[in-house]
Design an enzyme around this catalytic site. Structure first.
Site, PDB file in Angstrom:
ATOM      1  N   GLY A  62       0.702  -1.246  -0.105  1.00 57.17           N
ATOM      2  CA  GLY A  62      -0.028   0.077  -0.121  1.00 57.17           C
ATOM      3  C   GLY A  62       0.907   1.227  -0.019  1.00 57.17           C
ATOM      4  N   GLU A  63       1.946   1.199   0.831  1.00 54.88           N
ATOM      5  CA  GLU A  63       2.781   2.425   0.617  1.00 54.88           C
ATOM      6  C   GLU A  63       3.518   2.585  -0.541  1.00 54.88           C
ATOM      7  OE1 GLU A  63       6.342   4.559   3.623  1.00 54.88           O
ATOM      8  OE2 GLU A  63       5.779   2.634   3.983  1.00 54.88           O
ATOM      9  N   ALA A  64       3.998   1.485  -1.089  1.00 57.85           N
ATOM     10  CA  ALA A  64       4.482   1.681  -2.224  1.00 57.85           C
ATOM     11  C   ALA A  64       3.508   2.334  -3.558  1.00 57.85           C
ATOM     12  CB  ALA A  64       5.005   0.153  -2.957  1.00 57.85           C
TER      13      ALA A  64
END
Length: 142
Positions: A62-64
């Site tokens: 999700g952060e990526a």
């Protein structure tokens, strides 16, 4: 052409390149634009001890995806981003198939961006809801 007019000229958005962790996790890019980045990742190979999708895997992917969306935007005016905040709520888990990760902008500013990142399973049930905030900065000169 003056410096001012060349700096206001829109540039082509950055094309997403998977990092080594993304590759190890089996991430695939399905769609990429300034307005939406969509990826998918297999559950298999990204589970914790009890066979459930690992919460850390959800956060990493999700952060990526949220950061990729921010970089696509910032790259259109010659900038990059660094993450300053990410938060997540896990709603349910998955044990098989793929998850879909979709990042859409909340706010695209000259100094900061915020994106919603929604992770769903193949039945379109929400697995995780995230928000990521990135600081827009000049490209490092290394």
């Amino acid at each position: 052409m003056t410096k001012e007019s060349s700096s206001s000229q829109a540039l082509e958005p950055w094309i997403i390149e998977l990092g080594s962790l993304d590759q190890k996790m089996g991430v695939e890019i399905l769609e990429e634009s300034v307005q939406k980045v969509v990826a998918r990742m297999p559950v298999e190979g990204n589970t914790q001890s009890f066979g459930l999708l690992h919460g850390g895997a959800s956060l990493a992917v999700g952060e990526a995806v949220g950061s990729w969306a921010a970089v696509k935007y910032a790259s259109t005016f010659g900038k990059v981003v660094v993450g300053v905040d990410v938060n997540a709520t896990h709603h349910r888990s998955a044990t098989e198939g793929y998850i879909l990760i979709t990042a859409t902008p909340i706010k695209l500013g000259r100094r900061m961006t915020s994106h919603d990142v929604v992770i769903t399973d193949e039945q379109e049930r929400r697995i995780c809801t995230m928000r990521i905030t990135n600081l827009v900065i000049d490209k490092p000169k290394y």
